[in-house]
Design an enzyme around this catalytic site. Structure first.
Site, PDB file in Angstrom:
ATOM      1  N   GLY A 152       0.770  -1.145  -0.065  1.00 31.28           N
ATOM      2  CA  GLY A 152       0.282   0.046   0.008  1.00 31.28           C
ATOM      3  C   GLY A 152       0.816   1.208   0.149  1.00 31.28           C
ATOM      4  O   GLY A 152       0.773   2.201   0.570  1.00 31.28           O
ATOM      5  N   TYR A 169     -14.631  -1.931   8.731  1.00 28.72           N
ATOM      6  CA  TYR A 169     -13.082  -1.757   8.808  1.00 28.72           C
ATOM      7  C   TYR A 169     -12.596  -1.976  10.331  1.00 28.72           C
ATOM      8  O   TYR A 169     -11.586  -2.540  10.538  1.00 28.72           O
ATOM      9  CB  TYR A 169     -13.095  -0.046   8.719  1.00 28.72           C
ATOM     10  CG  TYR A 169     -11.581   0.655   8.999  1.00 28.72           C
ATOM     11  CD1 TYR A 169     -10.749   0.368   7.960  1.00 28.72           C
ATOM     12  CD2 TYR A 169     -11.575   1.602   9.701  1.00 28.72           C
ATOM     13  CE1 TYR A 169      -9.281   1.063   8.011  1.00 28.72           C
ATOM     14  CE2 TYR A 169     -10.255   2.407   9.952  1.00 28.72           C
ATOM     15  CZ  TYR A 169      -9.377   1.908   9.106  1.00 28.72           C
ATOM     16  OH  TYR A 169      -8.200   2.373   9.048  1.00 28.72           O
ATOM     17  N   GLY A 217      -0.610   4.888  -0.650  1.00 30.39           N
ATOM     18  CA  GLY A 217      -1.574   5.468   0.255  1.00 30.39           C
ATOM     19  C   GLY A 217      -0.929   6.624   1.079  1.00 30.39           C
ATOM     20  O   GLY A 217       0.190   7.259   0.800  1.00 30.39           O
ATOM     21  N   GLN A 218      -1.743   7.042   1.987  1.00 29.29           N
ATOM     22  CA  GLN A 218      -1.393   8.405   2.722  1.00 29.29           C
ATOM     23  C   GLN A 218      -0.127   7.988   3.748  1.00 29.29           C
ATOM     24  O   GLN A 218       0.776   8.894   3.932  1.00 29.29           O
ATOM     25  CB  GLN A 218      -2.615   8.686   3.647  1.00 29.29           C
ATOM     26  CG  GLN A 218      -2.413  10.094   4.402  1.00 29.29           C
ATOM     27  CD  GLN A 218      -3.339  10.408   5.703  1.00 29.29           C
ATOM     28  OE1 GLN A 218      -3.852   9.491   6.108  1.00 29.29           O
ATOM     29  NE2 GLN A 218      -3.121  11.561   6.207  1.00 29.29           N
ATOM     30  N   ARG A 255      -1.110  -0.788  -7.996  1.00 28.92           N
ATOM     31  CA  ARG A 255      -0.910   0.200  -9.361  1.00 28.92           C
ATOM     32  C   ARG A 255       0.396   0.871  -9.274  1.00 28.92           C
ATOM     33  O   ARG A 255       1.013   1.088  -8.196  1.00 28.92           O
ATOM     34  CB  ARG A 255      -2.223   0.822  -9.725  1.00 28.92           C
ATOM     35  CG  ARG A 255      -2.732   1.586  -8.559  1.00 28.92           C
ATOM     36  CD  ARG A 255      -4.156   2.242  -9.154  1.00 28.92           C
ATOM     37  NE  ARG A 255      -5.247   1.451  -8.740  1.00 28.92           N
ATOM     38  CZ  ARG A 255      -6.098   1.245  -7.628  1.00 28.92           C
ATOM     39  NH1 ARG A 255      -5.292   1.844  -6.537  1.00 28.92           N
ATOM     40  NH2 ARG A 255      -6.850   0.484  -7.600  1.00 28.92           N
TER      41      ARG A 255
HETATM   42  C1  AKB Z   1     -10.385   6.575   9.120  1.00 33.32           C
HETATM   43  O1  AKB Z   1     -10.705   7.642   9.170  1.00 33.32           O
HETATM   44  O2  AKB Z   1     -10.741   5.630   8.491  1.00 33.32           O
HETATM   45  C2  AKB Z   1      -8.742   6.377   9.240  1.00 33.32           C
HETATM   46  C3  AKB Z   1      -8.454   5.745  10.659  1.00 33.32           C
HETATM   47  C4  AKB Z   1      -8.797   6.395  11.888  1.00 33.32           C
HETATM   48  O3  AKB Z   1      -8.155   4.591  10.800  1.00 33.32           O
HETATM   49  N1  AKB Z   1      -7.782   7.466   9.291  1.00 33.32           N
END
Ligand code: AKB
Length: 318
Positions: free
Chosen positions: A8, A141, A11-12, A36
């Site tokens: 990754g 998540y 990513g950020q 990618r």
């Molecule tokens: C999100 O906001 O999904 C992330 C995190 C807090 O894991 N920045």
């Protein structure tokens, strides 16, 4: 750590962590990977390979051929995007991470897990959230993060694998923008302050969340990964945070530098409900005691630097 494979990388976190690690360990010792091609320093400043983290065979072969002694596994779908694409979030965040963990185990590499404040939920104590407490998240998540934290504990206990992780708060940075997160407002606000002098916030006043400036997050990754293993009691992920503020707090900090800055609210119900399910402020004692976590930036120091960096970038672009 001597030779590292990062997933990754575009990513950020990855787009700043890869150059940071190359600065410490040497450009040739850090293999950046992503799904990618990524133009710029990540792919041009050292070795780069395309990798879909769900492809176990390719993953394991890449770790083996690069002789990586640690895998920094950053690939993932963030919280708000995950709620809109649940099966994609599960596939990348759980299946991809289990594949990563297995590939690292096969190759005898250490493993870094980026967990999150999202690993907590509404029944977790909100203020001074302990290292070990109730973890019943309400986002996919967060469910994925808890699953991975438990697996890191399991792989350490069962296989003696060197698993280490951090529960990241919202990360604020001026390089790559975040995408699809709930804490992203704390990055957007600085860009809009510089570009327009105003910001319309998608979280409501009074929504406190833990945050951290990216340089402190990068330093925390290296400090944890270099820590003496005999001092590490926790093998899932450590609470870390440098500050806790709500939208009014960050706006007030910006006004110290730009008195004419204004903010109004256009609250997004999805991201608001996610933010309300997360803690206000974490207790980071375990991280301080076990590996010397010591962030340097508070809110005002971060604000000064964010505004200066974004303004400088903008004047170079015009
Ligand atoms: C999100 O906001 O999904 C992330 C995190 C807090 O894991 N920045």
């Amino acid at each position: 750590m001597k030779r590292l494979l990062v997933t990754g990388s575009g990513g950020q976190i990855g787009s700043e962590l890869v150059p940071y690690l190359r600065g410490i360990y040497g450009a040739e010792k850090v293999l950046a990977t992503d799904l990618r091609e990524i133009p710029g320093p990540v792919s041009e400043g050292g070795p780069f390979a395309l990798l879909d983290v769900r492809d176990g065979r390719a993953f394991s072969e890449l770790i083996g051929s690069f002789r990586a002694d640690a895998v920094i596994h950053l690939a993932g779908v963030l919280s708000a995007k995950g709620e809109k694409q649940v099966s994609l979030a599960w596939d990348i965040n759980v299946n991809g991470s289990v594949t990563a963990l297995e590939a690292a185990r096969e190759q005898g590499s250490a493993f870094f897990l980026p967990s999150s404040i999202a690993a907590f939920g509404p029944s977790t104590p909100r203020v001074g959230t302990p290292q070990e407490t109730i973890q019943r998240p309400t986002t996919i998540y967060g469910v994925a993060k808890v699953t991975l934290e438990l697996l890191c504990d399991y792989y350490h206990r069962k296989f003696g694998m060197d698993t280490r992780g951090l529960r990241f708060p919202g990360l604020v940075s001026h390089e790559a923008p975040p995408g699809g997160g709930t804490t992203d407002y704390a990055v957007h606000i600085y860009h809009e302050a510089v570009e327009r002098g105003s910001y319309s916030c998608f979280l409501a006043a009074g929504t406190f969340l833990d945050m951290m400036y990216m340089p402190d997050a990068l330093e925390a990754v290296v400090r944890l990964m270099e820590a003496d293993p005999s001092r590490l009691v926790h093998r899932n992920a450590f609470n870390i945070s440098a500050m806790s503020f709500d939208p009014e707090g960050i706006a007030a900090s910006i006004r110290k530098e730009m008195p004419s800055f204004t903010m109004d609210y256009d609250v997004d119900p999805l991201r608001q409900s996610i933010a309300e399910s997360w803690p206000d402020s974490l207790d980071c004692t375990a991280a301080r005691e076990e590996w010397g976590f010591a962030p340097r930036y508070d809110l005002d120091a971060m604000t000064k630097e964010m505004l200066a960096r974004i303004s400088a970038k903008r004047s170079r672009a015009v």
